[in-house]
Enzyme design. Structure first.
Site, mmCIF file in Angstrom:
data_model
loop_
_atom_site.group_PDB
_atom_site.id
_atom_site.type_symbol
_atom_site.label_atom_id
_atom_site.label_comp_id
_atom_site.label_asym_id
_atom_site.label_seq_id
_atom_site.Cartn_x
_atom_site.Cartn_y
_atom_site.Cartn_z
ATOM 1 N N ASP A 99 56.125 31.564 22.987
ATOM 2 C CA ASP A 99 55.974 31.531 21.544
ATOM 3 C C ASP A 99 55.836 30.067 21.153
ATOM 4 O O ASP A 99 56.705 29.242 21.474
ATOM 5 C CB ASP A 99 57.245 32.125 20.903
ATOM 6 C CG ASP A 99 56.967 32.828 19.604
ATOM 7 O OD1 ASP A 99 56.274 32.239 18.769
ATOM 8 O OD2 ASP A 99 57.460 33.958 19.437
ATOM 9 N N ASP A 201 52.940 31.178 16.319
ATOM 10 C CA ASP A 201 53.673 31.610 15.132
ATOM 11 C C ASP A 201 52.888 31.275 13.856
ATOM 12 O O ASP A 201 52.343 30.167 13.731
ATOM 13 C CB ASP A 201 55.029 30.870 15.121
ATOM 14 C CG ASP A 201 56.001 31.427 14.111
ATOM 15 O OD1 ASP A 201 56.341 32.611 14.224
ATOM 16 O OD2 ASP A 201 56.406 30.672 13.214
ATOM 17 N N GLU A 264 49.666 35.036 15.458
ATOM 18 C CA GLU A 264 50.405 35.908 14.530
ATOM 19 C C GLU A 264 49.755 35.781 13.156
ATOM 20 O O GLU A 264 49.732 34.695 12.560
ATOM 21 C CB GLU A 264 51.882 35.491 14.424
ATOM 22 C CG GLU A 264 52.674 36.488 13.602
ATOM 23 C CD GLU A 264 53.877 35.924 12.873
ATOM 24 O OE1 GLU A 264 54.705 36.721 12.426
ATOM 25 O OE2 GLU A 264 53.988 34.699 12.725
ATOM 26 N N HIS A 325 60.038 41.568 16.335
ATOM 27 C CA HIS A 325 61.368 41.155 15.890
ATOM 28 C C HIS A 325 61.460 40.935 14.379
ATOM 29 O O HIS A 325 62.524 40.604 13.876
ATOM 30 C CB HIS A 325 61.758 39.881 16.641
ATOM 31 C CG HIS A 325 60.848 38.741 16.309
ATOM 32 N ND1 HIS A 325 59.515 38.731 16.684
ATOM 33 C CD2 HIS A 325 61.046 37.609 15.611
ATOM 34 C CE1 HIS A 325 58.953 37.630 16.222
ATOM 35 N NE2 HIS A 325 59.857 36.925 15.582
ATOM 36 N N ASP A 326 60.347 41.066 13.685
ATOM 37 C CA ASP A 326 60.354 40.879 12.228
ATOM 38 C C ASP A 326 60.254 42.201 11.464
ATOM 39 O O ASP A 326 60.291 42.203 10.232
ATOM 40 C CB ASP A 326 59.165 40.008 11.797
ATOM 41 C CG ASP A 326 59.277 38.588 12.321
ATOM 42 O OD1 ASP A 326 60.409 38.095 12.450
ATOM 43 O OD2 ASP A 326 58.218 37.987 12.619
HETATM 44 C C1 NOJ Z 1 57.257 34.380 12.154
HETATM 45 C C2 NOJ Z 1 58.308 34.747 13.145
HETATM 46 O O1 NOJ Z 1 57.910 35.884 13.843
HETATM 47 C C3 NOJ Z 1 59.591 34.928 12.374
HETATM 48 O O2 NOJ Z 1 60.603 35.498 13.150
HETATM 49 C C4 NOJ Z 1 59.997 33.598 11.836
HETATM 50 O O3 NOJ Z 1 61.150 33.736 11.028
HETATM 51 C C5 NOJ Z 1 58.884 32.980 11.006
HETATM 52 N N1 NOJ Z 1 57.601 33.110 11.614
HETATM 53 C C6 NOJ Z 1 59.123 31.518 10.805
HETATM 54 O O4 NOJ Z 1 58.854 30.835 11.997
#
Ligand code: NOJ
Length: 540
Positions: A99, A201, A264, A325-326
């Site tokens: 990542d 990211d 992402e 994870h989000d």
């Molecule tokens: C996306 C990530 O997947 C998330 O977990 C994170 O909080 C934010 N970007 C900030 O980096």
């Protein structure tokens, strides 16, 4: 698949390092732990492991706030633990995807420490500093993705810095060529250590409007929704110049052998496609989150697949994601029965699938008592925290589910005694067995990993499509409803059930013309006779 790029034919498995396996008894997962579980991932049948951030970080956002891009955080181990992890993964024929978090660093990164030290520091322009407006209000109206203002005033120099996320995560200024060079050096550092690719990211955030204009209000905002949605992010993200930056990253990766760039990106389909870049010079795989965002219903999902397939640029390789994870876990979003249908969908659509750890054992949203909440978003906007989808992997029925000898950093699922790898791996009807069979089928049948996609029908909650490669045709039937039904089949084609979501019908040869599908059932059928033969048979 021999001769095919691994990131096209293969599957990606996301590990949230804090939650996969603890090796040193501190209740938090680490690299040695993940290394010890590589046998499992090889057994499961995935092809690549994507690790959420493991770089040095004060962990304000659990690693998405990096203070040293070229070191491993002691919580997870050392650089040599990482090297060993990569070597062992490769020995298991697993690729490693890191990542990469380039949009923002930690406030503790030496770059930011320098930048904030004075207005004329050489690194001042590495971050986004502006003076407050004359009335003392922030430089513009942008809000943080985690709620609250996106600008924090630094009294030392009387200016504010921009942060799309926490105030501990200042945004870097990607318009500055020195930042770009420094970040490409970071990529080189890991590529030279043998990493096979990056998930970047918030890649669509990297460049902001040069004049930092106010975002317009979002006319569709529903009060009570996350504050970030109160504005339309017209100027704070998705700026055309970001494509140059991505093309630079891509050009660097292209200088190495078969490395992958995954972005992402949460954008509508037509904007998402831009991230493949001009002549495919952008991300190999701009993450496609549409299965997470679309209503779980046969017709809407069928329409989504058609729309996505049609929108892809020529040569652009598709990809699909069910969770990360989000996002709330798939098993919680659609229920345990439909989570199996979702697994079949994810692993039989055309394109690279990304699996989120734990989904293969049917892990649900785990209730987190307020005092155990760890996600900073939960503190800012209660109820929006992502902890319930980040709980420890469950390996066996021992007290801490085989994850750790200590109390895990987040609570375990209350059903861990039944929902764990050890219990499910030998059960022919378990969701874990289903995932493993699906992953096996993808390896055995090029039609699934690389074949063409053809929609067949969507009727009465059942979505049917085919995948085809060379002489091989597979037909996939997904019942998004809870009721049993009968689905027409071309007669005489000699269909055989290769896989069923319940595990019970494998090998069955449906009688001519129709197939009975149970509620919540998904099947993968193999056509045993080519269409021309079947026509003859039918006539005869
Ligand atoms: C996306 C990530 O997947 C998330 O977990 C994170 O909080 C934010 N970007 C900030 O980096």
């Amino acid at each position: 698949m021999p001769g095919e790029l691994w990131w096209k034919a293969g599957t990606v498995y996301q590990v949230y390092p804090r939650s996969f396996q603890d090796s040193n008894g501190d209740g938090v997962g680490d690299l040695k732990g993940i290394t010890a579980r590589l046998d499992y991932l090889a057994w499961l049948g995935v092809d690549a492991v994507w690790l959420s951030p493991v770089c040095r970080s004060p962990m304000a956002d659990h690693g998405y706030d990096v203070s040293d891009y070229c070191d491993i955080d002691p919580l997870f181990g050392t650089l040599s633990d990482f090297d060993r992890f990569v070597a062992e993964a490769h020995r298991h024929r697993l690729k490693v995807i890191m990542d990469f978090v380039p949009n923002h660093s930690s406030v503790e990164h030496p770059w930011f420490q320098e930048s904030r030290s004075s207005r004329d520091n050489p690194k001042r322009d590495w971050y986004i500093w502006r003076s407050p407006k004359p009335d003392g209000s922030p430089p513009n109206n942008w809000v943080s993705n985690f709620g609250g203002p996106a600008w924090t005033l630094d009294p030392a120099t009387g200016q504010s810095y921009y942060h799309a996320f926490l105030k501990e995560q200042p945004d870097l200024n990607w318009r500055n060529p020195e930042v770009r060079r420094a970040m490409l050096d970071v990529l080189r550092f890991w590529l030279d250590r043998g990493v096979d690719g990056f998930r970047v990211d918030v890649i669509w955030h990297l460049i902001k409007d040069e004049a930092l204009r106010d975002n317009p209000p979002n006319p569709d905002y529903v009060p009570g929704d996350a504050e970030i949605n109160s504005l339309t992010p017209l100027y704070s993200a998705d700026q055309p110049e970001v494509m140059e930056v991505i093309a630079e990253m891509r050009a660097l990766l292209d200088g190495y052998d078969e490395r992958v760039l995954i972005g992402e990106i949460y954008l509508p389909l037509e904007r998402l496609m831009a991230y493949y870049g001009v002549d495919l010079s952008g991300a190999h795989l701009p993450f496609n989150f549409q299965l997470i965002l679309t209503r779980w219903h046969a017709e809407t999902i069928a329409a989504l697949v058609a729309e996505y397939e049609a929108a892809l640029p020529p040569g652009g390789w598709p990809n699909w994601v069910l969770g990360n994870h989000d996002q709330p876990r798939i098993a919680a979003r659609v229920g345990a029965a439909q989570a199996r249908v979702a697994a079949v969908l994810l692993l039989t659509l055309r394109g690279t699938p990304t699996l989120y750890y734990g989904d293969e054992i049917g892990l649900a949203q785990v209730p987190i008592p307020p005092e155990r909440a760890r996600d900073p978003w939960e503190q800012n906007e209660p109820g929006r925290g992502r902890d319930p989808a980040r709980t420890p992997m469950q390996w066996d029925s021992s007290p801490n589910a085989g994850f750790s000898s200590a109390e895990p950093w987040l609570p375990l699922d209350p059903h861990a005694a039944n929902c764990n790898v050890e219990t499910l791996r030998d059960d022919p009807g378990s969701i874990l067995t289903l995932y493993r069979r699906l992953l096996g089928l993808r390896r055995e049948h090029a039609a699934l990993s690389l074949g063409a996609y053809r929609a067949v029908s969507v009727e009465n909650d059942v979505f049917v499509y085919e995948r085809e490669h060379a002489d091989e045709v597979l037909r996939i039937l997904l019942n998004f409803g809870h009721a049993a039904c009968s689905v027409p089949l071309p007669a005489g084609s000699g269909w055989r059930v290769l896989l069923s979501s319940s595990g019970s019908r494998i090998g069955e040869r449906p009688a001519d013309g129709h197939l009975a599908l149970a509620g919540d059932e998904a099947l993968v059928l193999l056509r045993e006779r080519p269409a021309s033969d079947s026509a003859q048979l039918h006539l005869g």
